[in-house]
Enzyme design. Structure first.
Site, PDB file in Angstrom:
ATOM      1  N   ASP A   1      43.571  22.707 -15.764  1.00  0.00           N
ATOM      2  CA  ASP A   1      44.631  22.841 -16.759  1.00  0.00           C
ATOM      3  C   ASP A   1      45.930  23.315 -16.124  1.00  0.00           C
ATOM      4  O   ASP A   1      46.000  23.549 -14.911  1.00  0.00           O
ATOM      5  CB  ASP A   1      44.187  23.805 -17.860  1.00  0.00           C
TER       6      ASP A   1
ATOM      7  N   TYR B   1      33.658  27.279  -8.045  1.00  0.00           N
ATOM      8  CA  TYR B   1      34.913  27.874  -8.486  1.00  0.00           C
ATOM      9  C   TYR B   1      35.043  29.267  -7.883  1.00  0.00           C
ATOM     10  O   TYR B   1      34.041  29.925  -7.546  1.00  0.00           O
ATOM     11  CB  TYR B   1      34.968  27.974 -10.011  1.00  0.00           C
TER      12      TYR B   1
END
Length: 589
Positions: free
Chosen positions: A174, A230
């Site tokens: 995002d 991540y």
């Protein structure tokens, strides 16, 4: 011959004629019947033939009708395709011949072979509206695609159509989110041995191509990805307990008194806050003055020269200085590692996203590993940070940020570690999202597909070849940006500060010790081990059950389970988001 003999002869003649007629009548009747039968048979045969002819005619007519309809459909389709092409020309300028300065058509470029490849790249998301193409917005993909065209990796004829190039990404990020490693799959012209350098020359410094690897034609960077790694960075002061005078600290104290032995003791946090409060008292800053100033600026309009505003600003500066000088202990660091280890394995993460039900099979995810780094200090900021790496098969919306928030609250509030295991069960918990600032994609993993690539005669998709380049890029373009933005915006303290002072509904009461914790504290180690074994067995059974179709429920049950639960979840999520924004804005002041 007498008259009498003549009469007898005539009577005999008449009788004979009658007999003949009578004898012939049956024959003629039989012939008539046969003729009628033949006539009926003939009529039946002709009707059948007529019916067959009619059916054939109908079939021909139907076939002709279908053909005509098909022809009409094809005609309409060709018209639509032509219209689409024309509209594309108008909208994108597609297929229009390129013109030079004098308006003359530029000759088409030389046709070169395109190869299916995997493009390994990294980027800093600051200043971009996310990774994916988004119309006229500035995105990472639009910059990369333009660089492909400018460097000759994509012909100018294909510069306006992503589908022609088979463009696909491994993981989407995002706005403002970074990635040290990500993958694109598409068809490129890679005859030039210096193509990677040429592409990088056409890219800004915050976007880098690490390498390009050949793949088979069916390769899809998203579908073939077996797992993703991540990283989440956060300051160690986030694990300090809430301010003793905060609303959350008071609720924790009340719950601990109500359920003795449930709250974990925190001598390290108590000592730190005692030092801060003592320093403030030496500067004649008391809790009464703080509350008085807060009420004053809350009720009246003020400017930057308002004494109460200046007082609170000085207070925040003192506390921030103490926070940034905090150094985490080895005991607290080990506690963090124990907390995040609860996520490892197959669990139902319905509480770690929005709009998911407990019985939804897609809520089940598998986490391979979670590791917490040793703390490190950023020289220019004097702030200590830790890095948490999450390796999972797949992730849902907001999942990582909620996982980090949950583990952090468990440590800083003295909540039993078992609360994380309870979040995997059916009971709904409104877990807030940690700030997006610290999140970045480390890299996708292709362990499962790499063996197939080797069989096809290609190299494995492996980011470890570019470790040194990626680490240098992260330090310069990602980590430094995160550290600078945290100093400027104070996002992490703003987020946890809001939760500490939240006085709304009972959304965050899951953090508090409860009756179930009393029962857990009274159990022996053997009983706890047995419960862990039962939980693992239940998780396995739940995983098997989720593979089966969901039970059909009555409309009333569906209305209760789905509509109400999902709506409540979304409402709580919106409260969390708006609250986060309010606190961040306050932290800027």
């Amino acid at each position: 011959m007498t008259e009498q003999d003549q009469n007898n002869l005539e009577s005999i003649s008449v009788g004979t004629k009658i007999e003949k007629d009578v004898a012939v009548a049956p024959i003629n009747s039989e012939v008539s019947t046969e003729n009628n039968d033949l006539s009926k048979a003939s009529e039946s045969s002709s009707d059948k033939q007529l019916l067959e002819n009619t059916n054939k005619a109908s079939k021909r007519k139907f076939a002709n009708g279908r053909k005509k309809k098909s022809d009409n459909y094809n005609t309409e389709r060709r018209k639509k395709q032509k219209f689409d092409k024309e509209s594309d020309k108008i909208k994108y300028g597609a297929r229009e011949p390129a013109l030079d300065e004098n308006g003359n058509p530029i000759p088409k470029s030389e046709r070169k072979p395109k190869r299916k490849v995997a493009v390994l790249f990294g980027y800093c998301g600051t200043g971009y509206h996310g990774l994916q193409f988004n119309g006229p917005e500035k995105t990472i993909e639009s910059a990369i695609f333009k660089a492909f065209v400018d460097s000759g990796a994509i012909s100018k004829e294909n510069a306006t159509d992503l589908k022609k190039n088979g463009f696909q990404r491994a993981a989407r990020t995002d706005k403002g989110v970074h990635a040290a490693g990500n993958t694109l799959s598409l068809k490129l012209i890679i005859e030039d041995p210096n193509i990677v350098q040429k592409i990088n020359d056409n890219l800004p410094q915050q976007i880098r191509i690490w390498g390009i690897e050949r793949t088979n034609k069916s390769f899809d960077s998203r579908k073939m990805c077996s797992s993703r790694i991540y990283e989440y960075l956060l300051p160690t002061f986030c694990f300090l307990p809430p301010r003793p005078t905060s609303h959350l600290a008071q609720k924790i104290k009340e719950a601990a008194e109500k359920y003795p032995g449930t709250k974990r003791s925190d001598s390290e946090g108590d000592r730190w806050w005692a030092t801060v409060i003592k320093t403030l008292e030496e500067k004649n800053v008391t809790q009464e003055k703080i509350e008085e100033a807060q009420n004053a600026i809350k009720d009246e309009k003020f400017d930057e020269n308002d004494p109460n505003f200046l007082f609170l600003k000085e207070l925040k500066a003192i506390e921030n200085k103490f926070r940034r000088s905090y150094r985490i202990s080895s005991e607290r660091l080990e506690l963090i590692r124990k907390a995040v280890s609860k996520y490892v394995g197959h669990h139902n993460f319905h509480n770690f996203t929005i709009g998911k039900l407990f019985k939804d099979p897609s809520s089940n995810r598998f986490m391979k590993s979670l590791t917490v780094s040793e703390p490190f200090v950023i020289p220019n900021t004097d702030t200590e940070w830790v890095s948490i790496k999450i390796h999972g098969q797949s992730f849902m919306l907001h999942q990582i940020r909620k996982m980090i928030a949950m583990a952090t609250f468990i440590v800083r509030c003295g909540t039993p570690l078992n609360r994380i295991s309870e979040a995997f069960k059916a009971k709904k918990m409104n877990i807030p999202k940690a700030p997006s600032l610290g999140l970045l994609l480390e890299n996708p993993v292709y362990d499962g597909y790499n063996s197939r690539l080797v069989d096809f005669g290609y190299k494995e998709i492996d980011f470890t070849r570019y470790d040194s380049q990626m680490e240098e890029f992260k330090m310069k373009n990602i980590y430094d940006k995160i550290y600078e933005e945290e100093i400027k915006e104070n996002q992490f303290h703003g987020f946890f500060g809001f939760i500490d002072n939240y006085r709304g509904d009972q959304s965050y009461d899951f953090i508090l010790p409860g009756e179930s914790d009393v029962q857990d504290s009274q159990k022996t180690e053997e009983e706890k081990d047995n419960e862990n074994d039962i939980e693992k067995k239940e998780e396995k059974e739940e995983k098997d059950d989720n593979k089966k179709p969901l039970e059909k429920k009555s409309p009333v049950e569906n209305n209760f389970d789905e509509n109400k639960t999902v709506k409540e979840s979304e409402n709580l999520e919106s409260v969390s988001e708006s609250a986060e924004k309010v606190e961040i804005n306050e932290s800027k002041n």
